[in-house]
Design a protein around this motif. Structure first.
Motif, short mmCIF file in Angstrom:
data_model
loop_
_atom_site.label_atom_id
_atom_site.label_comp_id
_atom_site.label_asym_id
_atom_site.label_seq_id
_atom_site.Cartn_x
_atom_site.Cartn_y
_atom_site.Cartn_z
N LYS A 118 0.83 -1.21 0.00
CA LYS A 118 0.00 0.00 0.00
C LYS A 118 0.86 1.26 0.00
O LYS A 118 0.56 2.24 -0.70
CB LYS A 118 -0.93 0.00 1.21
N THR A 119 1.96 1.25 0.74
CA THR A 119 2.88 2.39 0.74
C THR A 119 3.47 2.61 -0.65
O THR A 119 3.53 3.75 -1.15
CB THR A 119 4.01 2.16 1.75
N SER A 120 3.89 1.53 -1.29
CA SER A 120 4.45 1.63 -2.64
C SER A 120 3.39 2.06 -3.64
O SER A 120 3.68 2.85 -4.56
CB SER A 120 5.04 0.28 -3.05
N LEU A 121 2.17 1.57 -3.47
CA LEU A 121 1.08 1.94 -4.38
C LEU A 121 0.76 3.43 -4.29
O LEU A 121 0.54 4.10 -5.31
CB LEU A 121 -0.16 1.11 -4.05
N ASN A 134 9.64 9.75 -11.81
CA ASN A 134 9.99 8.44 -11.23
C ASN A 134 8.84 7.44 -11.28
O ASN A 134 8.77 6.52 -10.46
CB ASN A 134 10.46 8.62 -9.79
N VAL A 135 7.92 7.63 -12.22
CA VAL A 135 6.77 6.72 -12.33
C VAL A 135 7.23 5.29 -12.54
O VAL A 135 6.74 4.36 -11.88
CB VAL A 135 5.82 7.16 -13.46
N ASP A 136 8.18 5.10 -13.45
CA ASP A 136 8.65 3.74 -13.73
C ASP A 136 9.26 3.09 -12.50
O ASP A 136 9.00 1.92 -12.20
CB ASP A 136 9.68 3.77 -14.86
N GLU A 137 10.06 3.86 -11.77
CA GLU A 137 10.69 3.32 -10.57
C GLU A 137 9.66 2.93 -9.52
O GLU A 137 9.76 1.88 -8.88
CB GLU A 137 11.68 4.33 -9.98
N CYS A 138 8.64 3.77 -9.36
CA CYS A 138 7.58 3.48 -8.39
C CYS A 138 6.79 2.24 -8.80
O CYS A 138 6.43 1.41 -7.95
CB CYS A 138 6.65 4.68 -8.25
N ARG A 139 6.54 2.11 -10.10
CA ARG A 139 5.82 0.94 -10.58
C ARG A 139 6.62 -0.33 -10.35
O ARG A 139 6.08 -1.37 -9.95
CB ARG A 139 5.48 1.08 -12.05
N VAL A 141 8.70 -1.03 -8.04
CA VAL A 141 8.59 -1.43 -6.64
C VAL A 141 7.27 -2.19 -6.42
O VAL A 141 7.24 -3.25 -5.77
CB VAL A 141 8.68 -0.21 -5.71
N CYS A 142 6.18 -1.66 -6.96
CA CYS A 142 4.88 -2.33 -6.83
C CYS A 142 4.90 -3.70 -7.50
O CYS A 142 4.28 -4.65 -7.01
CB CYS A 142 3.78 -1.48 -7.45
N GLN A 143 5.60 -3.80 -8.62
CA GLN A 143 5.61 -5.05 -9.37
C GLN A 143 6.17 -6.22 -8.58
O GLN A 143 5.80 -7.37 -8.81
CB GLN A 143 6.39 -4.87 -10.67
N GLN A 144 7.05 -5.94 -7.63
CA GLN A 144 7.59 -7.02 -6.80
C GLN A 144 6.46 -7.77 -6.10
O GLN A 144 6.51 -9.00 -5.96
CB GLN A 144 8.56 -6.46 -5.77
N PHE A 178 -4.15 -0.48 -8.39
CA PHE A 178 -2.90 -0.62 -9.13
C PHE A 178 -3.18 -0.68 -10.63
O PHE A 178 -2.48 -0.03 -11.43
CB PHE A 178 -2.15 -1.87 -8.67
N ALA A 179 -4.17 -1.45 -11.02
CA ALA A 179 -4.49 -1.64 -12.44
C ALA A 179 -4.94 -0.36 -13.12
O ALA A 179 -4.82 -0.23 -14.35
CB ALA A 179 -5.57 -2.72 -12.58
N ARG A 180 -5.42 0.59 -12.35
CA ARG A 180 -5.97 1.81 -12.92
C ARG A 180 -4.94 2.94 -13.04
O ARG A 180 -5.23 3.96 -13.66
CB ARG A 180 -7.15 2.29 -12.07
N VAL A 181 -3.77 2.79 -12.44
CA VAL A 181 -2.78 3.87 -12.46
C VAL A 181 -2.27 4.11 -13.87
O VAL A 181 -2.29 5.24 -14.38
CB VAL A 181 -1.61 3.57 -11.50
N GLU A 182 -1.78 3.07 -14.52
CA GLU A 182 -1.34 3.13 -15.92
C GLU A 182 -2.07 2.01 -16.66
O GLU A 182 -1.54 0.92 -16.86
CB GLU A 182 0.17 2.93 -16.02
N ARG A 183 -3.27 2.29 -17.07
CA ARG A 183 -4.17 1.27 -17.60
C ARG A 183 -3.56 0.53 -18.79
O ARG A 183 -3.60 -0.70 -18.86
CB ARG A 183 -5.50 1.91 -17.98
N GLN A 184 -3.02 1.27 -19.75
CA GLN A 184 -2.48 0.63 -20.95
C GLN A 184 -1.28 -0.24 -20.62
O GLN A 184 -1.12 -1.35 -21.17
CB GLN A 184 -2.12 1.69 -22.00
#
Length: 229
Positions: A118-121, A134-139, A141-144, A178-184
């Protein structure tokens, strides 16, 4: 057959009351558990910019969900609401009662996602909302955490086994976020099992009923019956 109730009622003495915000993931999972447990409560929908004095009186922290039981007990945490509901009745055996280690394992997984994921999200959502670099970097972290779920869902249909559990309905609102942040990106991501699992909820009649829109309670002070008759 499970049916969601939307009938208005002025009698607030015979049933628990839940203060809820329709799109809050914590309130969402509380409602999911109440529905799955075939409980009936009086639903009071609100917006956080206009919180009912009645809710603040019993829960000064001012967040949802808040469940007020008929004996006066107040439950202020979504997971505690879920546990209360399923302790009343668990017709789908979301606790996996035949397995002594199942519930502790579920609670451990939920704790990881409630805290670390939740913190990473939140960082990921903020980076996307404010178009930070830093969107990619944050994503990543969530992907883990998403990769952990993908592995689980490769091994069985639901997160704990081939049978739905408390963990599934506790996590699904946050994976929806999570799925809605970068939908594509999400739709093309290497997580087909997670997408199938999430879609099975989002497209289900249960989720439609749990997410039904109701009048705000402060507009008319009329409670809405929610749950199963």
């Amino acid at each position: 057959m499970k049916t969601s109730l939307t009938k208005k009622s002025n009698d607030t003495s015979a049933l628990p009351i839940i203060y809820s915000l329709r799109n809050c993931p914590y309130a969402m999972r509380a409602r999911l558990a109440i529905f799955k447990a075939q409980q009936t409560v009086l639903l009071r929908d609100l917006v956080l910019s206009n919180k009912p004095a009645e809710m603040i009186a019993v829960s000064p922290k001012g967040t949802v969900p808040v469940l007020v039981l008929t004996n006066g007990r107040v439950i202020e945490e979504s997971l505690e609401v879920m546990l209360w509901a399923l302790q009343q009745t668990d017709p789908d055996d979301l606790f996996h009662c035949d397995d002594e280690g199942a519930l502790p394992a579920m609670l451990s997984l939920i704790s990881t996602f409630d805290n670390d994921f939740k913190t990473s999200l939140e960082a990921y959502k903020c980076a996307k909302r404010y178009q930070e670099d830093n969107v990619d970097e944050c994503r990543i972290v969530c992907q883990q955490y998403i990769e952990q779920l993908e592995q689980r869902l490769t091994e069985h249909r639901f997160l704990m086994s081939d049978k739905e559990s408390l963990a599934d309905i506790a996590l699904v609102p946050f994976i929806r976020q999570f799925a809605r942040v970068e939908r594509q990106w999400y739709l093309q991501s290497p997580y087909p099992k997670v997408r199938r699992w999430l879609n099975s909820y989002l497209q289900s009649p249960v989720f439609t009923k749990v997410m039904a829109k109701h009048p705000l309670w402060l507009d008319n002070h009329e409670d809405v019956l929610f749950g199963v008759n």
